[in-house]
Write a protein that holds these residues in place. Sequence first.
Motif, PDB file in Angstrom:
ATOM      1  N   UNK A  47      28.108  40.721  37.640  1.00 45.02           N
ATOM      2  CA  UNK A  47      29.265  39.987  37.879  1.00 45.02           C
ATOM      3  C   UNK A  47      30.533  40.748  37.407  1.00 45.02           C
ATOM      4  N   UNK A  48      31.470  40.977  38.470  1.00 44.28           N
ATOM      5  CA  UNK A  48      32.822  41.689  38.020  1.00 44.28           C
ATOM      6  C   UNK A  48      32.599  42.943  38.125  1.00 44.28           C
ATOM      7  N   UNK A 119      32.420  38.326  42.540  1.00 46.27           N
ATOM      8  CA  UNK A 119      32.948  37.313  41.406  1.00 46.27           C
ATOM      9  C   UNK A 119      31.709  36.028  41.147  1.00 46.27           C
ATOM     10  N   UNK A 120      30.659  35.981  41.778  1.00 48.15           N
ATOM     11  CA  UNK A 120      29.798  35.047  41.377  1.00 48.15           C
ATOM     12  C   UNK A 120      28.617  35.604  41.096  1.00 48.15           C
ATOM     13  N   UNK A 121      27.652  35.004  40.124  1.00 44.09           N
ATOM     14  CA  UNK A 121      26.319  35.489  39.940  1.00 44.09           C
ATOM     15  C   UNK A 121      25.508  34.595  40.899  1.00 44.09           C
ATOM     16  N   UNK A 173      36.299  39.478  34.075  1.00 46.18           N
ATOM     17  CA  UNK A 173      36.687  39.461  35.450  1.00 46.18           C
ATOM     18  C   UNK A 173      38.115  40.291  35.787  1.00 46.18           C
ATOM     19  N   UNK A 174      38.310  40.161  37.127  1.00 42.86           N
ATOM     20  CA  UNK A 174      39.504  40.948  37.741  1.00 42.86           C
ATOM     21  C   UNK A 174      40.668  40.455  37.509  1.00 42.86           C
ATOM     22  N   UNK A 184      46.331  37.124  34.952  1.00 45.41           N
ATOM     23  CA  UNK A 184      45.002  36.420  34.247  1.00 45.41           C
ATOM     24  C   UNK A 184      43.878  37.265  34.750  1.00 45.41           C
ATOM     25  N   UNK A 185      42.690  37.158  33.882  1.00 44.42           N
ATOM     26  CA  UNK A 185      41.445  37.583  34.084  1.00 44.42           C
ATOM     27  C   UNK A 185      40.730  36.533  34.857  1.00 44.42           C
ATOM     28  N   UNK A 186      40.033  36.778  35.961  1.00 37.98           N
ATOM     29  CA  UNK A 186      39.355  35.537  36.821  1.00 37.98           C
ATOM     30  C   UNK A 186      38.247  35.164  36.341  1.00 37.98           C
ATOM     31  N   UNK A 187      37.869  35.847  35.305  1.00 36.07           N
ATOM     32  CA  UNK A 187      36.377  35.317  34.838  1.00 36.07           C
ATOM     33  C   UNK A 187      36.613  34.572  33.779  1.00 36.07           C
ATOM     34  N   UNK A 188      37.579  34.912  32.741  1.00 39.48           N
ATOM     35  CA  UNK A 188      37.597  34.187  31.369  1.00 39.48           C
ATOM     36  C   UNK A 188      38.879  33.182  31.734  1.00 39.48           C
TER      37      UNK A 188
END
Length: 196
Positions: A47-48, A119-121, A173-174, A184-188
């Motif tokens: 992911x990412x 962006x997804x697992x 994340x991106x 902002x970081x898309x994952x966190x």
Amino acid sequence: PSVYGRAIDTAPPSRSRHTLKMRLIACLWLPLFVQSQNVTIKGLWSQWHKITFDFIGPYTEEQAAPSPFATYRLTVTFTHSGSDGETSYDVPGFFAADGNAAHTGATGGNVWRCHFSPPHVGMYHYRVAFLTGDGIILDPSLAGESAGYMDGLEGDFVVGYSNKTGRDARAMGLLQYVDERYLWLAGSEEYFLKIG
């Protein structure tokens, strides 16, 4: 007979249901394996992380007429099936000369490339559209016609969680613009503050 104190079964394999199932599965997957000879997938399937798809397409040159940058359109559609339905991403590709032009200085080749940061697992399906036509890259509404080669190529791959931590921020994340002062970081979903 034994190797390092372990007994080895030298009897020929029986034609059990398991063996027949494995042969059937191998026969069903063979067309996918043969079709995948036109693509090389590089990178960490996490992911990412950036995953690079290299396709073998028509040989051309940067200065060719007609221009490969104006007469071909490579789009790879990645579809993720998750608990909240299917999400698709259309990712544009590009002519990459010999695939290593930054180091070789090549101006011609037959490698066409696409980068994707999932962006997804989970399971992804990809489908390639490789089209040609006058000015097709400038006008997305132009349908164009199949350029052959990898057009219509499909496949699947599985993406796992990132194992990166600390200063390697890929697991977060991106960076995204969210109508706020900071990215902002898309994952966190944490704001990114650059200091120093």
